[in-house]
Design an enzyme around this catalytic site. Structure first.
Site, PDB file in Angstrom:
ATOM      1  N   GLY A  31       0.805  -1.224   0.000  1.00  0.00           N
ATOM      2  CA  GLY A  31       0.000   0.000   0.000  1.00  0.00           C
ATOM      3  C   GLY A  31       0.833   1.267   0.000  1.00  0.00           C
ATOM      4  O   GLY A  31       2.029   1.243  -0.304  1.00  0.00           O
ATOM      5  N   ALA A  32       0.184   2.408   0.354  1.00  0.00           N
ATOM      6  CA  ALA A  32       0.774   3.740   0.171  1.00  0.00           C
ATOM      7  C   ALA A  32       1.280   3.818  -1.274  1.00  0.00           C
ATOM      8  O   ALA A  32       2.452   4.077  -1.548  1.00  0.00           O
ATOM      9  CB  ALA A  32       1.882   4.024   1.184  1.00  0.00           C
ATOM     10  N   GLY A  36       5.344   3.858  -8.985  1.00  0.00           N
ATOM     11  CA  GLY A  36       6.111   2.604  -9.117  1.00  0.00           C
ATOM     12  C   GLY A  36       5.153   1.423  -9.055  1.00  0.00           C
ATOM     13  O   GLY A  36       5.153   0.553  -9.940  1.00  0.00           O
ATOM     14  N   HIS A  37       4.298   1.395  -8.028  1.00  0.00           N
ATOM     15  CA  HIS A  37       3.307   0.323  -7.913  1.00  0.00           C
ATOM     16  C   HIS A  37       2.389   0.316  -9.148  1.00  0.00           C
ATOM     17  O   HIS A  37       2.082  -0.739  -9.700  1.00  0.00           O
ATOM     18  CB  HIS A  37       2.415   0.541  -6.692  1.00  0.00           C
ATOM     19  N   LYS A 151      13.193  -2.401  -8.089  1.00  0.00           N
ATOM     20  CA  LYS A 151      13.552  -1.577  -6.933  1.00  0.00           C
ATOM     21  C   LYS A 151      14.020  -2.476  -5.780  1.00  0.00           C
ATOM     22  O   LYS A 151      14.970  -2.161  -5.075  1.00  0.00           O
ATOM     23  CB  LYS A 151      12.319  -0.753  -6.537  1.00  0.00           C
ATOM     24  N   ASP A 152      13.314  -3.614  -5.602  1.00  0.00           N
ATOM     25  CA  ASP A 152      13.690  -4.585  -4.569  1.00  0.00           C
ATOM     26  C   ASP A 152      14.304  -5.788  -5.285  1.00  0.00           C
ATOM     27  O   ASP A 152      13.711  -6.870  -5.344  1.00  0.00           O
ATOM     28  CB  ASP A 152      12.443  -4.993  -3.773  1.00  0.00           C
ATOM     29  N   GLN A 155      14.813  -9.122  -3.493  1.00  0.00           N
ATOM     30  CA  GLN A 155      13.515  -9.771  -3.282  1.00  0.00           C
ATOM     31  C   GLN A 155      13.060 -10.480  -4.555  1.00  0.00           C
ATOM     32  O   GLN A 155      12.587 -11.619  -4.518  1.00  0.00           O
ATOM     33  CB  GLN A 155      12.497  -8.706  -2.871  1.00  0.00           C
ATOM     34  N   MET A 186      11.083   5.866  -6.454  1.00  0.00           N
ATOM     35  CA  MET A 186       9.814   6.026  -5.726  1.00  0.00           C
ATOM     36  C   MET A 186       9.701   4.938  -4.675  1.00  0.00           C
ATOM     37  O   MET A 186      10.068   3.783  -4.915  1.00  0.00           O
ATOM     38  CB  MET A 186       8.641   5.949  -6.692  1.00  0.00           C
ATOM     39  N   SER A 188       7.216   4.048  -0.870  1.00  0.00           N
ATOM     40  CA  SER A 188       6.213   4.493   0.110  1.00  0.00           C
ATOM     41  C   SER A 188       6.905   5.241   1.240  1.00  0.00           C
ATOM     42  O   SER A 188       6.344   6.170   1.819  1.00  0.00           O
ATOM     43  CB  SER A 188       5.458   3.290   0.675  1.00  0.00           C
TER      44      SER A 188
HETATM   45  P1  AMP Z   1       6.030  -2.554  -1.616  1.00  0.00           P
HETATM   46  O1  AMP Z   1       4.657  -1.978  -1.495  1.00  0.00           O
HETATM   47  O2  AMP Z   1       7.116  -1.621  -1.235  1.00  0.00           O
HETATM   48  O3  AMP Z   1       6.125  -3.920  -0.959  1.00  0.00           O
HETATM   49  O4  AMP Z   1       6.248  -2.811  -3.162  1.00  0.00           O
HETATM   50  C1  AMP Z   1       5.354  -3.612  -3.912  1.00  0.00           C
HETATM   51  C2  AMP Z   1       5.974  -3.884  -5.260  1.00  0.00           C
HETATM   52  O5  AMP Z   1       6.181  -2.661  -5.949  1.00  0.00           O
HETATM   53  C3  AMP Z   1       7.347  -4.575  -5.158  1.00  0.00           C
HETATM   54  O6  AMP Z   1       7.447  -5.548  -6.192  1.00  0.00           O
HETATM   55  C4  AMP Z   1       8.290  -3.430  -5.382  1.00  0.00           C
HETATM   56  O7  AMP Z   1       9.544  -3.830  -5.906  1.00  0.00           O
HETATM   57  C5  AMP Z   1       7.522  -2.594  -6.381  1.00  0.00           C
HETATM   58  N1  AMP Z   1       8.013  -1.216  -6.363  1.00  0.00           N
HETATM   59  C6  AMP Z   1       8.112  -0.399  -5.277  1.00  0.00           C
HETATM   60  N2  AMP Z   1       8.654   0.789  -5.629  1.00  0.00           N
HETATM   61  C7  AMP Z   1       8.910   0.710  -6.963  1.00  0.00           C
HETATM   62  C8  AMP Z   1       9.479   1.605  -7.913  1.00  0.00           C
HETATM   63  N3  AMP Z   1       9.910   2.812  -7.582  1.00  0.00           N
HETATM   64  N4  AMP Z   1       9.585   1.187  -9.186  1.00  0.00           N
HETATM   65  C9  AMP Z   1       9.162  -0.052  -9.554  1.00  0.00           C
HETATM   66  N5  AMP Z   1       8.623  -0.942  -8.707  1.00  0.00           N
HETATM   67  C10 AMP Z   1       8.493  -0.576  -7.428  1.00  0.00           C
END
Ligand code: AMP
Length: 282
Positions: A31-32, A36-37, A151-152, A155, A186, A188
């Site tokens: 969330g948030a 990117g998401h 980004k991760d 992971q 980007m 959260s």
């Molecule tokens: P998170 O909410 O941080 O767990 O991220 C959810 C998904 O969005 C994960 O696969 C992250 O790698 C991806 N993600 C987060 N930030 C970015 C970004 N800036 N660019 C591309 N993917 C992102």
């Protein structure tokens, strides 16, 4: 847009769709939401008949209780950002007790040491938490494709390994890093930065780009020193780690070998906020 808060009802709904040969894409998030998401959601919507977006702040992947507590949450705004995808989207927002019926614990995983490098060293139990929640979500949703951001990057490699180890059929799709205008990846967590910190945080990507430019002409030791120096002028930033690593094994490299692909990885604290980023060096 359909929203489910309980895995049981989501599973029943998806079973029906699968019987009709509907292809399902899956985007797990905490969330948030930001662009990117949304880039992952866009890709999944383009590739599949239906996309499930999960919004779940997974407690077991946080090694730091204050980081978990301060993690930004705004479900109403998230739903409004997803609204334009409407009929192609299902949103899944489970409670902690629905996801962790038998208590808040993770399973232990071994991913050929991928789990012990970088983030694994600095965030104890992080990848056990990630693998536990992603396994649960894959079991519930059973997607054809699942979308993860570079980004991760660590992971992403771990999820690929997990799927290979379990012989799961889901194909994992990488999505490129989406950045702010100043280059900051980007995240959260960026919401927790002040305006000044957000501006100064541009140094993270600037440094990664400098490393990329110099990767072929300089040795790794020189580049490691250069990165440390770049952060010295910033009293409010602490470089937690910088590593140039083999993209496949994620092992830190001291020298370059032909036929290997390298990537630079970085984690930086700004105030109390921990940011990560990475860049391909090829
Ligand atoms: P998170 O909410 O941080 O767990 O991220 C959810 C998904 O969005 C994960 O696969 C992250 O790698 C991806 N993600 C987060 N930030 C970015 C970004 N800036 N660019 C591309 N993917 C992102």
């Amino acid at each position: 847009m359909l929203t489910f808060t309980e895995k049981e009802s989501l599973m029943r709904y998806l079973k029906n769709l699968k019987n009709q040969q509907v292809s399902i894409g899956f985007v797990p998030t905490m969330g948030a939401l930001h662009n990117g998401h949304l880039s992952l959601v866009q890709k999944s919507v383009a590739d599949n008949d239906i996309t499930v977006v999960s919004i779940f702040v997974n407690p077991t992947q946080f090694d730091n209780p204050s980081d978990l507590e301060k993690y930004p949450r705004d479900l109403e705004k998230d739903i409004s950002l997803l609204e334009p995808f409407n009929s192609k989207l299902i949103v899944f927002t489970p409670s902690i007790s629905n996801m962790y019926e038998n208590g808040l614990t993770s399973d232990t995983y071994f991913f050929d040491n991928l789990e012990n490098e970088m983030e694994g060293k600095h965030r104890k139990g992080h990848f056990d938490g990630v693998a536990t929640v992603v396994s649960k979500l894959f079991e519930i949703i059973n997607p054809n494709k699942a979308y993860f951001g570079e980004k991760d990057f660590q992971q992403l490699q771990i999820i690929r390994k997990m799927v290979a180890q379990n012989g799961q059929k889901v194909s994992i799709v990488n999505c490129p890093i989406v950045r702010e205008d100043n280059g900051l990846a980007m995240s959260s967590r960026n919401e927790r930065l002040s305006t000044k910190e957000r501006e100064e945080a541009a140094i993270i990507y600037q440094t990664l780009k400098e490393v990329k430019e110099k990767f072929h002409s300089e040795n790794i030791e020189t580049l490691n020193k250069l990165v440390t120096e770049r952060f010295l002028p910033y009293a409010n930033m602490q470089l937690e780690y910088f590593e140039i690593a083999d993209e496949e094994t994620l092992k830190s490299a001291n020298s370059k070998e032909a036929n290997k692909k390298y990537r630079a990885f970085i984690a930086v604290f700004i105030g109390g906020v921990r940011l990560i980023d990475n860049i391909a060096l090829y």
